[in-house]
Each structure stands twice: as C-alpha cells, then as structure tokens.
Write a protein that holds these residues in place. Structure first.
Motif, short mmCIF file in Angstrom:
data_model
loop_
_atom_site.label_atom_id
_atom_site.label_comp_id
_atom_site.label_asym_id
_atom_site.label_seq_id
_atom_site.Cartn_x
_atom_site.Cartn_y
_atom_site.Cartn_z
N PHE A 1 0.84 -1.20 0.00
CA PHE A 1 0.00 0.00 0.00
C PHE A 1 0.87 1.25 0.00
CE2 PHE A 1 -1.89 -3.34 2.62
CZ PHE A 1 -3.12 -3.56 1.99
N ILE A 2 0.32 2.33 -0.51
CA ILE A 2 0.89 3.65 -0.30
C ILE A 2 -0.21 4.51 0.32
CG2 ILE A 2 1.77 5.75 -1.38
CD1 ILE A 2 3.15 3.96 -3.43
N VAL A 3 0.09 5.05 1.48
CA VAL A 3 -0.84 5.93 2.18
C VAL A 3 -0.37 7.36 1.96
CG1 VAL A 3 -1.83 6.53 4.43
CG2 VAL A 3 -1.34 4.13 3.87
N PHE A 4 -1.29 8.25 1.61
CA PHE A 4 -0.92 9.62 1.29
C PHE A 4 -1.88 10.60 1.96
CE2 PHE A 4 -3.92 8.11 -1.82
CZ PHE A 4 -4.80 9.17 -2.00
N ALA B 1 -6.69 14.75 5.22
CA ALA B 1 -6.99 13.37 5.59
C ALA B 1 -6.07 12.42 4.83
CB ALA B 1 -8.46 13.05 5.27
N LEU B 2 -6.12 11.15 5.19
CA LEU B 2 -5.29 10.14 4.56
C LEU B 2 -6.08 9.33 3.55
CD1 LEU B 2 -3.17 8.74 7.53
CD2 LEU B 2 -2.60 10.57 5.94
N GLY B 3 -5.46 9.09 2.39
CA GLY B 3 -6.00 8.21 1.38
C GLY B 3 -5.08 7.00 1.20
N LEU B 4 -5.52 6.05 0.40
CA LEU B 4 -4.76 4.81 0.24
C LEU B 4 -4.85 4.30 -1.19
CD1 LEU B 4 -4.62 1.78 2.61
CD2 LEU B 4 -5.49 1.40 0.31
N ILE B 5 -3.72 3.86 -1.73
CA ILE B 5 -3.72 3.12 -2.98
C ILE B 5 -3.05 1.76 -2.73
CG2 ILE B 5 -3.78 5.12 -4.52
CD1 ILE B 5 -0.79 4.86 -4.92
N LYS B 6 -3.55 0.74 -3.43
CA LYS B 6 -3.06 -0.62 -3.24
C LYS B 6 -2.48 -1.15 -4.54
CE LYS B 6 -4.50 -5.29 -1.87
NZ LYS B 6 -5.62 -6.16 -1.42
N LEU B 7 -1.38 -1.89 -4.42
CA LEU B 7 -0.74 -2.48 -5.59
C LEU B 7 -1.49 -3.72 -6.02
CD1 LEU B 7 1.74 -2.46 -7.53
CD2 LEU B 7 2.87 -3.98 -5.88
N LYS B 8 -1.83 -3.77 -7.31
CA LYS B 8 -2.47 -4.93 -7.92
C LYS B 8 -1.45 -5.56 -8.86
CE LYS B 8 -5.29 -4.15 -11.23
NZ LYS B 8 -6.44 -3.68 -12.04
N GLY B 9 -0.94 -6.72 -8.49
CA GLY B 9 0.14 -7.33 -9.26
C GLY B 9 1.47 -7.01 -8.60
N ASP B 10 2.54 -6.90 -9.41
CA ASP B 10 3.85 -6.63 -8.82
C ASP B 10 4.67 -5.61 -9.59
OD1 ASP B 10 4.44 -8.09 -11.07
OD2 ASP B 10 5.45 -9.73 -10.03
N ASP B 11 4.05 -4.92 -10.55
CA ASP B 11 4.78 -3.92 -11.33
C ASP B 11 4.53 -2.53 -10.75
OD1 ASP B 11 6.08 -2.38 -13.17
OD2 ASP B 11 4.93 -3.05 -14.91
N LEU B 12 5.43 -2.08 -9.91
CA LEU B 12 5.26 -0.80 -9.24
C LEU B 12 5.28 0.38 -10.21
CD1 LEU B 12 6.13 -2.73 -6.89
CD2 LEU B 12 7.23 -0.76 -5.84
N LEU B 13 5.93 0.22 -11.36
CA LEU B 13 6.10 1.32 -12.31
C LEU B 13 5.02 1.36 -13.38
CD1 LEU B 13 9.98 1.21 -12.76
CD2 LEU B 13 8.63 2.60 -11.19
#
Length: 347
Positions: free
Chosen positions: A227-230, A241-253
């Motif tokens: 996850f990346i919390v921002f 406030a804080l939001g969240l994005i989640k990685l789907k798979g394994d390609d961060l780029l």
C-alpha cells in the motif's frame, strides 16, 4: 503494620509501572510531518523544523519529550537548499544512514529533494555528508520523498507537480540506482480525483474551492500486500486526511497497477477534537508484532498547517481483506498502551 506498608508500597509500584506502560497523545506540543526509525533498541525520530535537521533518540517513543536530541545539519546560506526544509526522513540502507528532505532557496517554486549520508552505525556519531539533489526526469517541483525496498530494488515515492506551476500535487514513483540517484523517468501513480482530495477553504465548508493535493506518500507492506498511504486536500484545512492506494500485481512502475480506495481511510474527528490528521509514517513495535501509525494533527478547528500541529501515534488494526484499519484519531485524554516491547526488555 510492616505488612500494610509493604502492601501499600507494592500497590504504589504497580501504579507507577502501569503508568510507564501507558501514554496519551500528543507526544510533543508541536511537530509536523513526524517520522521514526526503530534500530538497535532505539527509536530515531524527526519532524519538520524548517531551517535545520534534528534527530531524537529514545527507547520509548511515547516518552519523546524526554528523548536525547542532536542537531544533525544546518544548511549553508545562499544555496538552492538553504530554506523551507520539510518532511525529513532517516533511513538505513545497506548499513548506512541517509536523511531525505525537501528544501528550496526561499521560493516554494524551487522545492526539490536532497539527501545526506552518514556511514557511522550510530547516526548521533560520524559525519553527515551532503550527497546532493535527488531528482527524476523531468526535474520538477518535488517534496515528501519516501524511500523503500521492494524485491531487492530501491524505489522512491514523492509528491510533485506535473509542470512548472502549482496546478495540483500528484504522487510519483521511480526506481533508484543508489540511495542518492534516481534511475529513469518518474511515473505518475496517483492524482486527486475525489472531492475529499480537493478541499481547500475552511470559511465555506459547503462550497470550498478546490485545491488538488496528494502529498506525504508512505510505503506500507504486510503479508505481501503493498500500500501507499498519502495525505489529501490542503494541509491548512480541517479536511486534511489520509488516502490509500493498493498495488495490484507486482509492477510498481505501471500506473494501472495502483488502485485507489474511494474514501479517505483516516480523517478528522470532531467528537475527539482531532483535526486535519495527516502526513504520517509507520513503524513496528520493538517486538515486531504490532504496526503503528505516527501522524500529526491539530487539537482545534481552523489551526491550519503551522506550529499547532503535534505528533501523535496509535496502533493499526487489519481488516479481513488485508487492508489497514487506522480507526479514528484518539482523543488527547485517552490512555493507550505503549508499543509492545521484547520479553527480555521487560525483565
């Protein structure tokens, strides 16, 4: 009589021990953008001071007010990085200490990220060497750099502008060649899309003008979930406030690998008198069993993003689907148990 005195003394000792294992927020009267690293039995803590870099050292982060501190670095005058030093983070990479921070020459349009290195195992010792600017291509306005390792590769995430003007703040990611050099182009992985990410004015709560902000990104991993919390919206508002994005798979780029949660995951609590919680970081308890969030917030509405922001912390819980549950910001009069310590440290 002696037995009664002994029991009273024993009872009193129990109260003291219980109090030592409890704490209340805030940890300090002031301190925006708090960050902590746990290493060799100590928490190394820092926050934004604006004109210098300070480091605190303590075995108990809840007792931060009594922590040992040291001035790490003061910028030389008249440089591109002499002023507005924001959001420092201390990291240990390949056995060396690095501190990442944003700075400018007094003009916010020129904010960029920079890094210092210390080869000493103890960051309170040794020499902090200025390694230079950490810039991606294209080299644009950048703040709030966070560095992490994923599958043995080093990455940086940060908040930046698309161009040379302050239209909106986005979250970018890039691979790093080494701790002071970004390799290749930056990749956009999050930008303000929801109304809760675009709030900018306290005066008209019903119809606030839009301020598009995603900033303060922080990497969080548990059980293979990434996850990346921002932080979102204007820091000068109670809507921060804080939001969240989640990685789907394994390609961060790959931008399509990141999925944003449609609602904020941590926001103000008027009931608990906690406003504009944001710009967080994460740490584990000394025994490694607990995950904690460290963040700043205001105690009253309308206090903005000045010196009223104070560091606070509370334990994270985890949902059945693997996502973090940050709960609600706890009130200042609520006693919390300190992060769990190792069994041998309890003796």
């Amino acid at each position: 009589m002696k037995k009664i005195i002994f029991l009273l003394a024993l009872f009193g000792f129990g109260l003291v021990t219980a109090q030592e294992n409890m704490f209340t927020n805030p940890l300090l009267p002031s301190g925006a953008d708090p960050y902590s690293t746990y290493y060799n039995g100590y928490y190394y803590y820092t926050h934004t001071l604006g004109n210098r870099l300070m480091l605190w050292k303590t075995k108990n982060l809840a007792d931060l007010k009594n922590a040992e501190s040291k001035l790490i670095w003061t910028p030389p005058p008249g440089t591109a990085y002499s002023k507005e030093i924001w959001a420092p983070e201390f990291h240990i990479i390949d056995g060396k200490w690095y501190v990442y921070f944003a700075a400018d020459d007094g003009d916010n349009n020129n904010h960029r990220m920079y890094v210092l290195e210390n080869t000493s195992e103890d960051p309170f010792k040794g020499h902090w060497e200025f390694k230079g600017k950490v810039a991606a291509w294209p080299d644009r306005w950048a703040i709030d750099g966070n560095v992490f390792t994923y599958k043995n590769k080093l990455y940086m995430i940060w908040s930046g502008w698309e161009g040379d003007t302050n239209h909106q703040q986005n979250i970018y990611i890039a691979k790093m060649k080494n701790p002071w050099t970004i390799e290749g182009k930056r990749v956009l992985i999050a930008e303000p899309t929801y109304a809760w990410e675009k709030q900018g004015d306290l005066q008209d709560a019903k119809n606030p003008p839009h301020v598009n902000v995603n900033e303060g990104p922080q990497y969080l991993e548990r059980n293979g979930n990434i996850f990346i919390v921002f932080s979102a919206s204007g820091c000068w508002t109670d809507y921060y406030a804080l939001g969240l994005i989640k990685l789907k798979g394994d390609d961060l780029l790959n931008p399509s690998s990141w999925v944003k949660h449609p609602e904020p995951v941590f926001g103000k609590s008027e009931t608990n008198s906690v406003y504009a919680p944001g710009h967080n970081s994460f740490f584990k308890s000394p025994d490694g069993t607990e995950d904690w969030i460290l963040y700043h917030a205001n105690s009253n509405p309308g206090e903005g993003c000045g010196t009223k922001r104070s560091p606070r912390m509370q334990k994270i819980r985890w949902n059945a689907d693997g996502t973090p549950d940050f709960g609600t910001p706890v009130p200042e009069n609520e006693y919390l148990t300190i992060p769990a310590i190792r069994q041998q440290e309890q003796k």
